[in-house]
Structures are given as C-alpha cells and as structure tokens.
Motif scaffolding. Structure first.
Motif, PDB file in Angstrom:
ATOM      1  N   UNK A  68     -69.896  27.184 -15.069  1.00 49.10           N
ATOM      2  CA  UNK A  68     -68.331  26.835 -15.352  1.00 49.10           C
ATOM      3  C   UNK A  68     -68.398  25.349 -15.726  1.00 49.10           C
ATOM      4  N   UNK A  69     -67.748  24.886 -16.549  1.00 51.06           N
ATOM      5  CA  UNK A  69     -67.538  23.498 -17.080  1.00 51.06           C
ATOM      6  C   UNK A  69     -65.885  22.970 -17.294  1.00 51.06           C
ATOM      7  N   UNK A  70     -65.411  22.089 -16.573  1.00 47.08           N
ATOM      8  CA  UNK A  70     -64.272  21.522 -16.493  1.00 47.08           C
ATOM      9  C   UNK A  70     -64.223  20.171 -16.836  1.00 47.08           C
ATOM     10  N   UNK A  71     -63.276  19.493 -17.716  1.00 50.29           N
ATOM     11  CA  UNK A  71     -63.200  18.167 -17.851  1.00 50.29           C
ATOM     12  C   UNK A  71     -61.654  17.790 -17.817  1.00 50.29           C
ATOM     13  N   UNK A  72     -61.308  17.273 -16.907  1.00 50.20           N
ATOM     14  CA  UNK A  72     -60.084  16.746 -16.781  1.00 50.20           C
ATOM     15  C   UNK A  72     -59.688  15.129 -17.338  1.00 50.20           C
ATOM     16  N   UNK A  73     -59.002  15.019 -18.461  1.00 50.79           N
ATOM     17  CA  UNK A  73     -58.945  13.937 -19.045  1.00 50.79           C
ATOM     18  C   UNK A  73     -57.300  13.324 -18.942  1.00 50.79           C
ATOM     19  N   UNK A  88     -56.973   5.509 -17.471  1.00 53.07           N
ATOM     20  CA  UNK A  88     -58.119   6.401 -18.228  1.00 53.07           C
ATOM     21  C   UNK A  88     -58.442   7.511 -17.076  1.00 53.07           C
ATOM     22  N   UNK A  89     -57.952   8.067 -16.238  1.00 52.03           N
ATOM     23  CA  UNK A  89     -58.630   9.193 -15.435  1.00 52.03           C
ATOM     24  C   UNK A  89     -59.435  10.267 -16.147  1.00 52.03           C
ATOM     25  N   UNK A  90     -60.168  10.479 -15.122  1.00 44.20           N
ATOM     26  CA  UNK A  90     -61.289  11.602 -15.767  1.00 44.20           C
ATOM     27  C   UNK A  90     -62.123  11.886 -14.878  1.00 44.20           C
ATOM     28  N   UNK A  91     -61.918  13.352 -14.760  1.00 46.76           N
ATOM     29  CA  UNK A  91     -62.801  14.494 -13.523  1.00 46.76           C
ATOM     30  C   UNK A  91     -63.476  15.340 -14.412  1.00 46.76           C
ATOM     31  N   UNK A  92     -64.773  15.372 -14.163  1.00 45.99           N
ATOM     32  CA  UNK A  92     -65.951  16.116 -14.692  1.00 45.99           C
ATOM     33  C   UNK A  92     -66.193  17.273 -13.537  1.00 45.99           C
ATOM     34  N   UNK A  93     -65.953  18.523 -13.735  1.00 43.06           N
ATOM     35  CA  UNK A  93     -66.579  19.428 -12.671  1.00 43.06           C
ATOM     36  C   UNK A  93     -67.427  20.452 -13.593  1.00 43.06           C
ATOM     37  N   UNK A  94     -68.675  20.621 -12.801  1.00 46.88           N
ATOM     38  CA  UNK A  94     -69.572  21.561 -13.095  1.00 46.88           C
ATOM     39  C   UNK A  94     -69.814  22.565 -12.098  1.00 46.88           C
ATOM     40  N   UNK A  95     -69.896  23.735 -12.143  1.00 43.48           N
ATOM     41  CA  UNK A  95     -70.056  24.667 -11.091  1.00 43.48           C
ATOM     42  C   UNK A  95     -70.916  25.890 -11.412  1.00 43.48           C
TER      43      UNK A  95
END
Length: 336
Positions: A68-73, A88-95
């Motif tokens: 899974x790949x999720x990118x909160x921009x 400029x908040x950014x949260x990349x999550x790789x699972x």
C-alpha cells in the motif's frame, strides 16, 4: 463455484491517519500542543473491495500480501479546510502486510469458522515545510498485530449459481508495533481496538457483483500519549487519551470483462460518531470524516487458487485528517 478469498487484512490499516484537532500554542521559549488523538491505524479502510462476502468453501491455509502507498498532501481541520498552523504538510506512508488465514472444515450446515493474523511493516516519512510546527515520524517499524475470528455463512444459490454470500467477524488490534512517546507519527496505536464487522456480496446478474463491509470501531484508552512537543491539557499534564467511536464502510462493484478478469469501482466512507477524549474530557470538534472512491481491477487464476486486486482511491469530504489525492493498493492471495 469460483473461490474468492476474503482479506480481512487491515490495510488502511496501517496507514497513519493523523491529527484530529491539533491546537498549536507558541510562547517565547516553548511549543505546547494538545495530544495527537487519532482513530486506529489498524482499520481495513479501503483494503477490502470486490467479492468481500466470499472467503471460499474449503479448509486450509491462505497467504495474503498487501502493498500500500498513501500520500497525504494536505491536513484538514474540523471544517474541511487546510489547517492554518501548518506550512506544506506532507505524510508518506508505505505499508507491506503479511496475512495468514486458516479456515476449519465446514460444519453440517455449511458454515465455516476461520482465524486470521496480520503483521504489517510500516514506513513513515513526514515533512512540514520550512516554517510552522515540525512534527516527527518514527521511521520504519513493525505495526500493530491484528487478530480476527470470523464465521462464513454458506452462499445462497438460485438457478444453480450463488447470488448472495456474507460473513461476520470480530477483529482486535493489539498494540505490539513500534511506538516512541517522543514522536508524533507512530506505527502502533498504543491502545486496543475492537472492530466487529459484517461483509457481504450480492450477485444480481451472472457478470455483476456488489460488495460491502460495515465496521464499528471501539477504542480503548492510550495511557502514554505521544508527541515531540510538551503535551498539556487545561494547564496540566496529559495522563491518557481515547479516540472516539466510529463506523465505516468499504463498498465495490465490478463487471466481468472476460473469465478471470473484472473491472469496477471501489470506495470507502468513514464517519466518527463521538469526539475524542483527553484525561476523560471531550476534545471538541475532533471527529474524523472521509470519502474515498476510485477504479479497481480483480483477476483470478483459472483454478481460482490465486487472486489479485489492484485498487485506487481519491479522497474528498475530509475532516480532521490528512487528505490523500491518490491512494494505491496491490493485494494477492494464494490458497495452499
């Protein structure tokens, strides 16, 4: 009947859903914040889609892998607007999630009991621009273990083909993953969550299917809230937090293009019912909401021993959490 393996996998499951109502207070020498209170990262938000009501009718072991790949921009507040405190908040999550599923022999009524265990590996990468609050992530660690027990009911048959199948389950997220009390984003929730749920699939026509899963979340207390800045509440220390109760639904529909290959739409909707709590007090305007919709495909091998799902989502109606413009999931199941 073709065997479609259910994935109880908690995929969204491990996506770091963040920051309900983060209030930032600056002083000359310090940064104080209300604690980060979130819904659990072990939910199956968007992780289940086509043929969710089927799990096969044979006993034994099935292995599932989720990527899974999720990118909160953008980080949304309680009104659905960009949170003003952040630049400029950014949260990349790789699972990557490994699931082992075991089904027992069917009983005389055709009912099948089963159990599943989910072990995620989660990588977090947070950045917040050059100005404003700087929140910290916990890198790459194992996520929380999820254990599930379920009862698969026998399918309803009409004119020689299945037309309806469903399953009831209870999932438990256990706080076994990486957790650093000095970080804002962690792999573990650091609290137990119970998720009773019901999955179903309707086959109204030979090449059409409609599926869904309805979940209810009950979250226990977190006795060690995490944060990279000092945590305060009403001028005192923060002893505990508790995420609110919530419901969410995964939904999907597909059409068989040719035998073994289907395409369709998949989505999810989450609505938090009660506000979060800090030291037993209500944290006002902290309820999360999100709607995600996108296209997906499903493929099954000729002998139905291997199934593959590819799902994509774009989010809207987002409140008190990161918004993902694009969310991707690849899932494969193999029956031994």
């Amino acid at each position: 009947m073709r065997e479609y393996k259910n994935n109880f996998i908690k995929a969204d499951a491990l996506f770091a859903k963040t920051l309900l109502s983060l209030a930032v207070v600056y002083s000359a020498s310090s940064l104080a914040v209300t604690p980060t209170v979130t819904l659990p990262k072990g939910t199956s938000l968007g992780s289940t889609s086509f043929f969710d009501g089927f799990s096969g009718n044979s006993s034994g072991v099935t292995y599932l892998l989720y990527l899974q790949k999720e990118n909160g921009t953008s980080l949304k507040d309680s009104d659905g607007n960009n949170a003003a405190a952040f630049n400029s908040p950014n949260l990349d999550v790789t699972v990557a999630i490994n699931q082992i599923d075991y089904k027992f022999e069917p009983n005389e009524s055709g009912e099948i009991y089963g159990v599943s265990a989910f072990i995620p590996l989660v990588s977090l990468d947070a950045s917040f621009g050059n100005t404003g609050p700087q929140l910290k992530d916990n890198g790459t660690e194992l996520g929380d273990l999820t254990l599930s027990g379920y009862l698969q009911l026998p399918p309803s048959i009409k004119d020689g083909r299945p037309v309806f199948s469903h399953r009831i389950a209870v999932d438990v997220i256990v706080p076994t993953g990486g957790y650093d009390a000095d970080k804002d984003f962690n792999q573990s929730n650091n609290y137990v969550t119970l998720i009773p749920n019901w999955s179903f699939t309707v086959l109204p026509a030979p090449r059409v299917e409609i599926s869904g899963r309805i979940n209810y979340l009950y979250n226990f207390e977190n006795s060690e809230p995490a944060g990279s800045a000092p945590l305060t509440w009403n001028g005192g220390a923060v002893d505990n937090t508790q995420s609110g109760q919530a419901v969410y639904m995964n939904f999907a529909t597909s059409y068989e293009i040719f035998p073994g290959l289907r395409a369709g739409l998949n989505g999810y909707y989450l609505k938090q019912l009660t506000d979060d709590k800090v030291n037993g007090d209500t944290l006002a305007d902290s309820k999360e909401e999100v709607l995600g919709i996108g296209p997906g495909v499903f493929w099954s091998s000729k002998d139905q021993s291997t199934n593959v799902w590819v799902n994509t989502y774009s989010e809207s109606m987002v409140e008190n959490r990161f918004r993902n413009e694009l969310k991707l999931q690849f899932r494969i199941a193999h029956k031994f």
